[in-house]
Design a protein around this motif. Structure first.
Motif, mmCIF file in Angstrom:
data_model
loop_
_atom_site.group_PDB
_atom_site.id
_atom_site.type_symbol
_atom_site.label_atom_id
_atom_site.label_comp_id
_atom_site.label_asym_id
_atom_site.label_seq_id
_atom_site.Cartn_x
_atom_site.Cartn_y
_atom_site.Cartn_z
ATOM 1 N N ILE A 55 45.089 63.266 47.763
ATOM 2 C CA ILE A 55 46.011 63.309 46.623
ATOM 3 C C ILE A 55 45.939 64.730 46.062
ATOM 4 O O ILE A 55 44.841 65.258 45.856
ATOM 5 C CB ILE A 55 45.623 62.281 45.544
ATOM 6 N N VAL A 57 47.819 67.976 43.478
ATOM 7 C CA VAL A 57 48.658 68.291 42.323
ATOM 8 C C VAL A 57 49.204 69.699 42.490
ATOM 9 O O VAL A 57 48.514 70.600 42.971
ATOM 10 C CB VAL A 57 47.863 68.151 40.998
ATOM 11 N N LEU A 88 50.419 63.883 43.334
ATOM 12 C CA LEU A 88 49.842 63.105 42.237
ATOM 13 C C LEU A 88 50.870 62.176 41.606
ATOM 14 O O LEU A 88 50.570 61.011 41.302
ATOM 15 C CB LEU A 88 49.270 64.056 41.181
ATOM 16 N N THR A 118 38.680 63.354 37.753
ATOM 17 C CA THR A 118 40.021 62.881 38.110
ATOM 18 C C THR A 118 39.945 61.620 38.956
ATOM 19 O O THR A 118 40.716 60.670 38.751
ATOM 20 C CB THR A 118 40.777 63.972 38.866
#
Length: 268
Positions: A55, A57, A88, A118
């Protein structure tokens, strides 16, 4: 870091280099990167590939564009490595829909990279947003796609690809909570007949020395368990109120983007 018998250390280093290159090329930051396939499920064959999932960002500005940006990063599969990740925003949207795959990534026992804060936030959201009927439907269909009763030999891989989701279904029926993603965790958490445990242990030994295409004769304790567990089909989940989940993931998305801008720009 303790060496994992399922993960070759040279491959771990190669994966780390690939993740670094993805960040450099894409201008993104990888928040979580894990193993998601049979190596994480703890029943890899000797020729199993590596299924790396992550994942990531992007900079805040990328989310403020009028142009829709692709929300998946995929690398060509090379026979050994299968590497891809989700943005994300996409991952959070799937969490709001009680997606089982994202929850499994966040609980994988094989971690290549993780921002602990996170990862904990995302896992907390996945558990809070979990809708058990949706998860049950996912695992029910996964088990049925992998296995069907009969007399013909069955691929060892198919047995385990059916057993894991069947155990997940069993877990949810007994505990009314989301299941762990790995086979040992599932088997440790629910009562199972001794003959089934013995059969699975013997099959695991065979599978570790086998290839992905090797077959086995039908195993009565396993056939009985799968037949009983899948005797009643999990219904397709109806519409449920996802507004609280959407609100929660939106708040998390905004909170995560604020520091992301400074961190990504600072690393350039």
């Amino acid at each position: 870091m303790t060496q994992d018998p399922m993960i070759d250390e040279a491959m771990r280093e190669r994966i780390g280099s690939i993740l670094n290159e993805i960040e450099r090329r894409e201008g993104a930051r990888i928040l979580v990167a894990v193993e998601s396939g049979s190596r994480a499920w703890r029943f890899a064959s000797r020729d199993s590939d590596y299924d790396v999932r992550f994942i990531y960002v992007r900079p805040v500005e990328d989310y403020l564009s009028v142009e829709t940006r692709r929300d998946v990063i995929e690398l060509p599969v090379d026979g050994t490595l299968d590497v891809n990740g989700w943005d994300l925003r996409k991952a959070l949207g799937l969490i709001a829909k009680s997606n089982a795959v994202v929850a499994e990534w966040l609980t994988s026992p094989v971690v290549y990279r993780r921002d602990d804060g996170t990862a904990a936030l995302l896992l907390g959201l996945a558990r809070a947003c979990a809708h058990l009927p949706a998860l049950a439907y996912h695992y029910d269909r996964s088990a049925r796609r992998a296995w069907a009763p009969g007399d013909d030999p069955v691929r060892l891989k198919s047995y385990f690809y059916a057993l894991r989701p069947a155990l997940a279904l069993d877990w949810m029926r007994r505990k009314a909570e989301p299941p762990p993603m790995d086979l040992p965790g599932l088997m440790e958490g629910i009562p199972l007949p001794d003959d089934l445990r013995e059969a699975v242990a013997m099959l695991l030994l065979r599978k570790r020395a086998a290839t992905e295409s090797d077959t086995a004769e039908r195993v009565p304790p396993l056939e009985a368990y799968l037949t009983a567990t899948l005797s009643e089909m999990a219904p397709r989940p109806g519409i449920w109120d996802r507004a609280p989940a959407v609100k929660a993931v939106d708040e998390a998305f905004r909170a995560l983007l604020r520091p992301a801008r400074a961190e990504i720009l600072g690393s350039g």
